[in-house]
Design a protein around this motif. Structure first.
Motif, PDB file in Angstrom:
ATOM      1  N   ASP A 282       6.998  -8.143  -5.461  1.00  0.00           N
ATOM      2  CA  ASP A 282       5.613  -7.827  -5.137  1.00  0.00           C
ATOM      3  C   ASP A 282       5.583  -6.946  -3.900  1.00  0.00           C
ATOM      4  N   VAL A 283       5.270  -5.674  -4.080  1.00  0.00           N
ATOM      5  CA  VAL A 283       5.234  -4.704  -2.990  1.00  0.00           C
ATOM      6  C   VAL A 283       3.813  -4.172  -2.888  1.00  0.00           C
ATOM      7  N   THR A 284       3.272  -4.151  -1.684  1.00  0.00           N
ATOM      8  CA  THR A 284       1.887  -3.716  -1.476  1.00  0.00           C
ATOM      9  C   THR A 284       1.763  -2.516  -0.561  1.00  0.00           C
ATOM     10  N   GLN A 285       2.771  -2.215   0.268  1.00  0.00           N
ATOM     11  CA  GLN A 285       2.654  -1.164   1.269  1.00  0.00           C
ATOM     12  C   GLN A 285       3.604  -0.019   0.956  1.00  0.00           C
ATOM     13  N   ALA A 334       5.890   0.931  -4.228  1.00  0.00           N
ATOM     14  CA  ALA A 334       4.467   0.605  -4.154  1.00  0.00           C
ATOM     15  C   ALA A 334       3.607   1.673  -4.805  1.00  0.00           C
ATOM     16  N   THR A 335       3.955   2.941  -4.633  1.00  0.00           N
ATOM     17  CA  THR A 335       3.130   4.035  -5.152  1.00  0.00           C
ATOM     18  C   THR A 335       3.773   4.774  -6.308  1.00  0.00           C
ATOM     19  N   ASN A 491      -0.018  10.048  -6.709  1.00  0.00           N
ATOM     20  CA  ASN A 491      -0.643  10.697  -5.551  1.00  0.00           C
ATOM     21  C   ASN A 491      -1.869   9.924  -5.084  1.00  0.00           C
ATOM     22  N   GLU A 492      -2.674   9.435  -6.027  1.00  0.00           N
ATOM     23  CA  GLU A 492      -3.842   8.648  -5.647  1.00  0.00           C
ATOM     24  C   GLU A 492      -3.433   7.319  -5.030  1.00  0.00           C
ATOM     25  N   ALA A 493      -2.408   6.696  -5.572  1.00  0.00           N
ATOM     26  CA  ALA A 493      -1.925   5.433  -4.995  1.00  0.00           C
ATOM     27  C   ALA A 493      -1.382   5.651  -3.592  1.00  0.00           C
ATOM     28  N   TRP A 494      -0.686   6.776  -3.381  1.00  0.00           N
ATOM     29  CA  TRP A 494      -0.148   7.079  -2.039  1.00  0.00           C
ATOM     30  C   TRP A 494      -1.298   7.271  -1.049  1.00  0.00           C
TER      31      TRP A 494
END
Length: 711
Positions: A282-285, A334-335, A491-494
């Protein structure tokens, strides 16, 4: 709102595998005792109980310890109606309607528990049951005239009374009305233990490394029965019952799938086939977890640069070597953004280190050089780096660079690629989306490849290949919806996650040069140390030149920025700035190209001044600059051997006319800019000449001798 629960002492609560029953319940909460551990109690408030009941590992069974519930648990196939098959569930609901309708009529005195009373109220009972379950004439949608209406036949009085008694005895629980047909059938063993033992041999026969078919395994098992009965007949004993081929086949279908696959194909293949997949860490950052791996491209390309290929004659082009390049990729989990990408001839630690270095820089200039419309701005510090156990990632050079940056390294066990699922998924993605568009592809295996002439169709050079890969990643992959991101693009997630959490800071320039810079040794001079024709100095170098007996120092240079280097004086690293200004951000390639151009143009001039070099760098076309940027990602980048060879070829340093002629203001330290030594006055003509037999030649001394001159 105040929460208050009501429990019975016969209830059961199981939380995280711990079974408890309530002892006392009050306004504040309840006291619970653990089963099998008398005296071990725990008090929980009503709010804590509410949170506990919402957890996935908590189960609550009302009336678990009641006698009726315990009797039902041993006889019924389920304790919840909704887990039953649709037909069985519908039957139970109908039976409950029969019992409820009977009890209602019995309370009203319209029916009794006698055969005559039941027969008298049967018609009325049938209509009430149909109304309760919505069948027959009481259905929600009336049938068309003439259509058949199917209704259930009410049971006889004896069966109906038994249903009602079971229903009342279970506390009016519908579980008591579940049919017990699962207990029907002959439970006596069909074969003796000898037949069972022989029939189980079909599993071992089928689970063999020779991989026989199921039909062959069943036939061989039948032969075992034939031989056993022949042996028994010869000994005068009774024969065993021979099961049918279908029965043996059903026994084989009950075998453990993992055991059978491991015996037939090996444990490694069984582990790969029966892997328990999860969603991963689980990665969020952003940059919290970065996965990096190497992969051999599924395309055959020309192992050269296009600039070389265009100038080769046709006969040389036909004999030129073609092969498959390797690709190093780093991805942010994450992204799903790609952080670095680099071609390599073979898996090696040098290219792995360079791919790691690219994570910490903005690669938009490289994307622009490839003609991409989007930016490649994904970079930052890394918290955890995950790689496989390949030789490139376990090498001392790679591990030393990672540890120097303070990055946590994770090396999952070999043979388990699902532990690095994000990078493996990316390789599969570009294998399905990009590789079919390239000429000379090799497909995923020889069966899919068929007669496709990959070698004959190879036409992509290294710079063409890296341009295509960069275009796919920067303009396509980063801008298309990703399934694991819920349709959001990388790109949007980043942008979203960086705005929310930010990125870890990039290591400082001195740390990056110490971790990734080329380890070189240089001699201390009056103006510092010399590297690639430029002199670099700092306060520590000037002090070492005056007082240190050690005349050689170790340096680390970043070939993408010739403005300053890292110098190790004693046990401490220091930044050394170039004495010649204007080289900040200038790469080693541009510096060498400008110097090479000027030396070929001005062959008589041994030395080059800094302004000329800077003007030559400015004149280098954008096409060449883009070529240098792309070449950095190919196997034709500058190596340590190239640096040493170029350094040996540059025997003269690049000087600055302004500094040499004194047009620049010197620093307070005389050693910073050097001290000009003026020549003595000419000899008077009456002094005796040399006693040498030959006449002395005139010598002209240049007014630039310094005590730091190495020559």
């Amino acid at each position: 709102m105040t929460i208050r629960f009501r429990f019975s002492k016969s209830d059961l609560i199981t939380a995280a595998g711990v079974a408890m029953r309530p002892l006392e319940i009050d306004n504040k909460g309840g006291l619970f005792e653990r089963l099998g551990q008398p005296g071990i109690t725990e008090r929980l408030t009503h709010e804590e109980l509410a949170d506990l009941l919402r957890q996935p590992d908590t189960a609550y069974i009302a009336g678990y310890f009641d006698r009726a519930v315990q009797d039902l648990r041993g006889r019924k196939p389920a304790d919840i109606i909704n887990v039953l098959a649709h037909d069985v569930r519908r039957l139970v609901i109908w039976r409950k309607a029969v019992c409820d309708a009977f009890l209602a009529f019995e309370a009203a005195g319209e029916i009794n528990r006698t055969h005559a009373g039941y027969a008298k109220g049967r018609a009325k009972l049938s209509c009430e049951v149909e109304r309760r379950v919505g069948e027959g004439m009481a259905a929600a949608k009336l049938a068309r005239p003439g259509a058949e209406i199917i209704t259930r036949q009410l049971p006889g009085s004896r069966t109906a009374f038994q249903w009602v008694r079971d229903y009342e005895g279970a506390g009016y629980s519908a579980v008591a009305l579940i049919p017990e047909t699962h207990r029907c059938g002959n439970r006596i063993p069909r074969w003796c233990h000898h037949s069972e033992a022989l029939m189980n041999q079909v599993i071992e026969i089928y689970a063999d490394t020779q991989r026989p078919s199921k039909a062959m395994a069943v036939a061989e098992t039948l032969q075992l029965f034939v031989r056993e009965n022949h042996r028994r007949a010869a000994a005068g004993a009774s024969t065993v019952i021979v099961p049918s081929a279908a029965s043996i086949g059903r026994r084989l279908s009950l075998a453990d799938p993992y055991y059978v696959h491991a015996k037939r194909y090996g444990t490694a293949a069984a582990n790969a086939k029966f892997t328990l997949f999860e969603t991963g860490v689980d990665v969020t950052q952003p940059l919290e977890r970065v996965e990096m791996d190497e992969n051999r491209l599924d395309v055959i390309s020309l192992l050269t640069l296009s600039g070389i290929w265009d100038h080769l004659p046709p006969e040389r082009q036909e004999r030129f070597e073609a092969g498959r390049r390797w690709l190093y990729v780093a991805i942010d989990c994450a992204t799903r953004c790609i952080l670095s990408m680099r071609l390599a001839e073979t898996p090696n630690s040098s290219d792995a280190v360079r791919a790691l270095r690219d994570i910490f820089i903005d690669k938009t200039p490289i994307a622009r050089a490839a003609g991409c419309e989007s930016t490649w701005h994904h970079y930052g510090g890394v918290q955890a780096l995950v790689t496989d156990q390949g030789s490139a990632f376990t090498s001392d050079d790679f591990q030393g660079a990672v540890l120097s940056l303070g990055v946590t390294t994770l090396l999952p066990p070999a043979g388990k690629p699902w532990l690095r699922g994000h990078i493996e998924t990316f390789f599969r993605t570009y294998g399905h989306q990009l590789m079919p568009l390239l000429a000379g592809r090799t497909f995923f295996d020889t069966i899919q490849r068929g007669d496709y002439p990959s070698e004959q169709l190879a036409c992509l050079c290294d710079d063409d290949l890296i341009t295509i890969l960069l275009t796919y990643v920067v303009d396509i992959y980063h801008n298309q919806g990703h399934g694991s991101l819920g349709g959001e693009t990388p790109n949007e997630a980043w942008a979203r996650l960086v705005a929310k959490y930010g990125t870890p800071p990039v290591p400082d320039g001195l740390t990056l040069r110490r971790a990734f810079g080329r380890p070189l040794e240089r001699k201390i001079r009056g103006d510092g140390v010399l590297f690639s024709g430029l002199s670099y100095s700092c306060e520590a170098l000037r002090e070492a030149f005056l007082h240190s007996p050690q005349r050689n120092v170790e340096i680390r240079a970043d070939l993408r920025d010739m403005g300053w280097i890292a110098v190790k004086v004693g046990a401490t690293w220091h930044p050394a700035i170039a004495n010649q200004t204007g080289f900040d951000g200038v790469s080693y390639d541009l510096m060498q190209e400008a110097t090479r151009t000027l030396r070929s143009k001005h062959r008589k001039d041994a030395e080059l001044d800094a302004p000329k070099v800077r003007r030559a760098i400015e004149r280098i076309s954008d096409i060449n600059r883009r070529a240098f940027a792309l070449r950095e990602l190919t196997p034709f980048h500058v190596t340590d051997l190239d640096v040493e060879r170029h350094q040996a070829a540059l025997q003269y340093p690049v000087r600055s006319d302004a500094e040499r002629l004194g047009h620049m203001t010197p620093s307070a330290d005389p050693l910073a800019d050097g001290i000009q030594i003026t020549p003595r006055t000419p000899m008077p003509p009456d002094l005796p000449k040399s006693s040498s037999g030959s006449p002395a030649q005139e010598r002209t001394r240049k007014n630039r001798w310094r005590f730091d001159d190495e020559s």
